[in-house]
Each structure stands twice: as structure tokens, then as C-alpha cells.
Design a protein around this motif. Structure first.
Motif, mmCIF file in Angstrom:
data_model
loop_
_atom_site.group_PDB
_atom_site.id
_atom_site.type_symbol
_atom_site.label_atom_id
_atom_site.label_comp_id
_atom_site.label_asym_id
_atom_site.label_seq_id
_atom_site.Cartn_x
_atom_site.Cartn_y
_atom_site.Cartn_z
ATOM 1 N N SER A 261 21.898 38.384 83.630
ATOM 2 C CA SER A 261 21.222 39.620 84.035
ATOM 3 C C SER A 261 21.233 40.643 82.901
ATOM 4 N N CYS B 36 16.982 39.329 69.316
ATOM 5 C CA CYS B 36 15.681 39.345 69.975
ATOM 6 C C CYS B 36 14.595 39.072 68.939
ATOM 7 N N ALA C 195 17.430 35.221 77.959
ATOM 8 C CA ALA C 195 16.610 35.778 79.020
ATOM 9 C C ALA C 195 15.560 34.764 79.449
ATOM 10 N N ALA D 289 15.612 41.897 77.552
ATOM 11 C CA ALA D 289 14.224 41.483 77.323
ATOM 12 C C ALA D 289 13.236 42.450 77.965
ATOM 13 N N VAL E 223 21.034 39.937 79.607
ATOM 14 C CA VAL E 223 19.997 39.589 78.631
ATOM 15 C C VAL E 223 18.602 39.732 79.238
ATOM 16 N N GLU E 224 18.494 39.603 80.551
ATOM 17 C CA GLU E 224 17.190 39.814 81.176
ATOM 18 C C GLU E 224 16.790 41.292 81.070
#
Length: 539
Positions: A18, A123, A57, A24, A20-21
Motif C-alpha cells: 500500500s 520510480c 506498485a 505511484a 508503494v501504491e
């Protein structure tokens, strides 16, 4: 107690995903380029202090995620640990140490807690312009394709490198968009860092060592269990794609052992003199993705679950060496899953999707006012997709990006980025290959410059001369078409001019069918006709 510890670790693993989501989604919300904001052409993830990917993500593309898993190790090799500080952010777009071409920017940031390095966040995103010739296949070396940023610091102790920003502004056409995307990438990692520290403080975790061991041990064990269920052996596949001016033969040998699945590209044609070459880091990303889709689709993606999938290759178009031109590396890279899955289909007959359009039908438009007209110049990037191959139990998906998974940008958003008009964007009837299961449909797009403007465009298309093949008796999908609205045929690759008053017409290819067409049910045939998917007319 051991059971409770495992439950707690599983909860922490889900919390990490959650984190890394949200990382993103920060990039999606703040990005300047429509390719990121609207299409999701990005990746985000968290890594151990040793540079091993702990979690990624769901938002993002396999090409970015899987290359980023290797790219972070390059950052750690270049920047000594003693030169890493809180507030740092590192950057590169080196195709061989990042994600395969100059248009992708990768940023990595260390995450410190109480003065100790506990993680890295990384990223990647595609920027609209990086200078040079522009996004296209016409370069003869990477030096022509834009500015290459070696692994370096974008920020040190929270202070942005103004010299780098100044160099960027003076080497790209869309400087505000590009510089804005750099800051968006940095913000993306910062949000990941803050959420991770919040989680660690809340759960009283001093570091991620135990959680990392839990993630890697279970991921690797689960992946090896799936590999053990595969037949042991070796299977070959080859396919021919359009290339730039001559066809390209791609070859793969898939070898399954007890603890490894290896894809080898020996026999593939050599590197091209045009910018369609693919560094191995990107070919590997999509080969591993294809295998994992079949073997272990439900196991979270991390360094341990990827490790048993290996890729080898001599130097060729799928393992191009510096300074080969690589701007359109995605065209060959997106063909790799169909290539690898074709070999896997021999090991698992009746279980593998047919070939699809594969490579995105991206178009980069450079639009400008006509002589003597006051107007606006702009660089416009638009993603389009053909159809996927039919599946063993379902028809193919229409106008869907597989394997990249990016979205198509809404027409309204695209037209806001520059003075162009998209006159038509609709499904292409009769483009899906016939079979027991029908291939996915391509789409038709018509584009023109706004009044008083003209444009050049970079064609990045394949499957024009070599359409997607069917599987197990299914028929091939329709080939792609690139032309003017008066029927004049255009080249599928390279920069070309659209005369004033003319429209560019793209007919994206369809996916191959699965199984003999004679076995398609009458209900499915009638449904196709009622929906207009099949008319029996030429495409």
C-alpha cells in the motif's frame, strides 16, 4: 506465537504494498506528461538497503518495473554509501543502466530512519521529450537520440542540482513538462519514504530486515514450487517482425529446469543501424514478465520471485550494446512476450494465448503553425493499442495494451496538449483473427493538425507486414495500416510529414485467433455480427 508472527509479517507485507501504491499514485497525480498522468507509463517500488526489490506498485508497466529491479543495483554501484545523505535523490536515463531508452527517467532515493539507511525508493516515468532527434527510429546512435544523464544526484541533502535543471531546460523542446516531471518523480519517492517511516514508527520496526527475509523466502519458495510443476525440457520458437526497412527474425529457446526457467535469444538477428534496438535489461524485463504471467501470476513481484527466471543472449537486436540507437526499444521489447510464449505453448499445449498486436502503436507528433500564421508549437505523444491474441477460453481483448498494460490517453486530454484534432477513434471491424476464440480487434484513428497548423510525426508501428499469428489452428489477425485519408501509404517507422489539409489514418492490427474457426459457436458468431465486430468486409 510463531503463527502470530507470520500473520503480523503478512500484514506488514500488505502495508508495504500500500505504501508503494500511494507512491505511484503521487506520480500519477502530479506528472506533467500525459503519458504518465493519463496512460500510467511508470513504475514505483521499495528496495532493501542492498538494492533488492521488496515490493512494487500494481500501477505501472512490466518494462519499467522489471528493469527498475535491476537498475537500482547500478545506482548502488555508482554512488558510495558514505556519499548518501538524508534528502538525497539520484537520477539517470542511461538506457543500459535504466529502462532501455533515453525517454525514461529513473529516480532513486535513500530512506533513513533515526540516521540509519533502511530502504531505497525508486520510480520511473516516460517524459515527452529528451532532445535530440525526438522520439523515433531515425537515429544512427544513441548520441543522436537526446541528452544522456549518467547516474548522478538530482538533489543532495534536499537541495536540487540547479546545474542539471539548467542543462535540461536548454536541451529539450518541452522544458516545462520535462522539468516538471523530474520534480514529480522526486515527490513520488518522498511520499513513499514518509509513508514507510510512518508505518515503521507505528509498528515499532527499527529496520526492514526481518520483513525482507519473510518476503523473499516465501516468494522464492512459492515460485520454485510452480516451476517444479512444469515439464522439464527445452522448446524453441521464432517469429518475424517488420523491423525498420528489412524484416527482423527473433528466436528464443526456453529451457525449464527444476529451479530455473531460462530464455535464450541465440539466433536472433543482429543489431539494427536504426533506433529499434533493445538493451538486454528491457528484453529481460518482458521475457520474465511473460513467463511469470503463466507460471506464477499470483505471486507478488519482487527480487526473489523474479530470480528463478533468467535471460541470456549473445549481442543482437535484443541485446544491443552501447552506443546502438535504442529510442524505439519498446517495439522489439514488446514482441518478446509473444516470442517466449510461443515456446512455452509447446511445453503447455492448449494453455497459451495467441499472438497479439504486441508493440504499442505510439505516435509522437511535432506540430507547428504554417508559415505566416500565428499559432502554437507543441510535442504531442499519444498511445494506441491493437488487439490481443485470443485466449484458450476467451476471445482476445480489443484495443488493449498487452504486454505493456498502459492506458490509452483520453482524446480530450491529448487535444489539450497541442493544436491537433482526433477526428475518429473507433474499433476496427474484422481485424481480429478468426478461430474458436476470436482475436481482439484493433482500432482506427484519424488525426489532423488544427487549422493553420501542420505536423510531422514519428511512426513507431509494427505488425504492418507481419501480422499476429493464431494459435492451435486459429487464423492471423489483420495487419496494421498507416496511410493518409486519400489512401496514400506511409512508412510504418520513421519521421514523416503530413501535408496541410490531410489526415493521418492509423489502422492498428488485430490479434490472432485460437483454435479452428469451424469450431466457433453459432451464438458467438451471431454476437460478433450483432456488435459489428465481424462484417465480412475488407479491413
Amino acid at each position: 506465537m510463531a503463527g502470530l508472527d507470520e500473520i503480523r509479517m503478512q500484514v506488514m507485507w500488505n502495508r508495504l504494498i500500500s505504501v508503494v501504491e500511494e507512491q505511484a499514485l503521487t506520480l500519477l497525480r502530479t506528472a506533467f506528461s500525459t503519458s504518465v498522468r493519463e496512460a500510467g507509463d511508470l513504475s514505483a517500488g521499495v528496495f532493501s538497503p542492498d538494492g533488492l526489490m521488496l515490493a512494487q506498485a500494481v500501477t505501472g508497466t512490466p518494462g519499467h518495473v522489471n528493469t527498475m529491479a535491476e537498475a537500482v543495483l547500478h545506482f548502488l554501484a555508482e554512488i558510495p554509501r558514505e556519499e548518501m545523505y538524508e534528502g538525497d535523490c539520484y537520477v539517470t536515463n542511461d538506457p543500459w543502466k535504466g529502462t532501455g531508452h533515453l525517454h525514461d527517467i529513473t529516480m532513486v532515493a535513500p530512506s533513513f530512519k533515526d540516521g540509519q539507511l533502511v530502504a531505497f525508493f525508486a520510480c520511473t516515468a516516460h517524459v515527452v521529450d529528451i532532445g535530440g532527434r525526438g522520439f523515433g527510429a531515425d537515429g544512427k546512435s544513441v548520441y543522436e537520440e537526446g541528452i544522456l544523464i549518467p547516474i548522478m544526484k538530482f538533489a543532495e541533502r534536499g537541495v536540487v542540482n540547479r546545474d542539471l535543471i539548467n542543462i535540461l531546460r536548454n536541451n529539450v523542446r518541452e522544458s516545462n513538462q520535462v522539468v516538471g516531471d523530474f520534480y514529480s518523480l522526486a515527490a513520488c519517492n518522498e511520499v513513499g519514504h514518509r509513508r514507510l517511516i510512518d508505518m515503521m514508527v507505528e509498528t515499532e520496526m527499527a529496520d526492514l530486515d526481518a520483513l525482507g527475509t519473510f518476503i523473499f523466502d516465501r516468494s522464492r519458495a512459492a515460485t520454485l514450487e510452480r516451476i517444479a510443476a512444469l515439464p522439464v525440457g527445452a522448446w524453441d520458437n521464432d517469429m518475424t517482425v517488420d523491423g525498420y526497412d528489412t524484416p527482423i527474425k527473433l528466436v528464443a529457446k526456453l529451457t525449464v529446469r527444476d529451479d530455473e526457467v531460462n530464455a535464450d535469444f541465440t539466433g536472433t538477428d543482429g543489431a539494427s543501424k536504426w533506433g529499434i534496438n533493445c538493451p538486454l535489461i528491457y528484453s529481460k524485463a518482458y521475457a520474465c514478465y511473460a513467463i511469470k504471467c503463466v507460471v506464477a501470476p499470483d505471486i507478488p513481484n519482487n527480487s526473489a520471485s523474479l530470480a528463478p527466471f533468467t535471460v541470456t543472449s549473445p549481442e543482437n537486436i535484443l541485446n544491443a550494446k552501447r552506443p546502438a540507437p535504442v529510442s524505439l526499444r519498446h517495439v522489439m521489447g514488446h514482441m518478446v512476450p509473444d516470442l517466449v510464449l510461443g515456446a512455452l505453448a509447446k511445453a503447455l499445449p492448449g494453455q497459451i494465448i495467441a499472438e497479439g498486436a504486441a508493440a504499442l502503436w505510439n505516435i509522437h507528433i511535432s506540430v507547428r503553425p504554417q508559415d505566416g500564421v500565428q499559432g502554437r508549437r507543441a510535442e504531442v505523444l499519444m498511445f494506441n493499442s491493437g488487439g490481443t491474441g485470443a485466449r484458450p477460453a476467451l476471445d482476445g481483448l480489443a484495443a488493449t495494451a498487452f504486454p505493456s498494460g498502459v492506458h490509452t490517453m483520453p482524446i480530450e486530454a491529448t487535444e489539450q496538449t497541442g493544436p491537433i484534432i482526433v477526428w475518429r477513434k473507433e474499433l476496427r471491424p474484422d481485424s481480429g483473427g478468426a478461430g474458436r476464440l476470436r482475436g481482439g480487434l484493433g482500432q482506427v484513428i484519424e488525426i489532423a493538425a488544427a487549422q493553420g497548423h501542420e505536423f510531422d510525426f514519428s511512426a513507431m508501428f509494427d505488425r504492418v507486414n507481419h501480422p499476429a499469428r493464431g494459435r492451435d489452428g486459429g487464423q492471423q489477425g489483420a495487419a496494421g495500416v498507416v496511410e493518409l485519408d486519400d489512401g496514400t501509404k506511409l512508412r510504418p517507422k520513421g519521421w514523416q510529414h503530413i501535408p496541410a489539409g490531410r489526415k493521418l489514418v492509423l489502422k492498428a492490427p488485430g490479434g490472432g485467433g485460437f483454435g479452428p474457426a469451424s469450431e466457433r459457436s453459432e451464438d458467438a458468431i451471431q454476437a460478433d455480427r450483432a456488435a459489428g465486430y465481424v462484417t465480412g468486409k475488407p479491413t
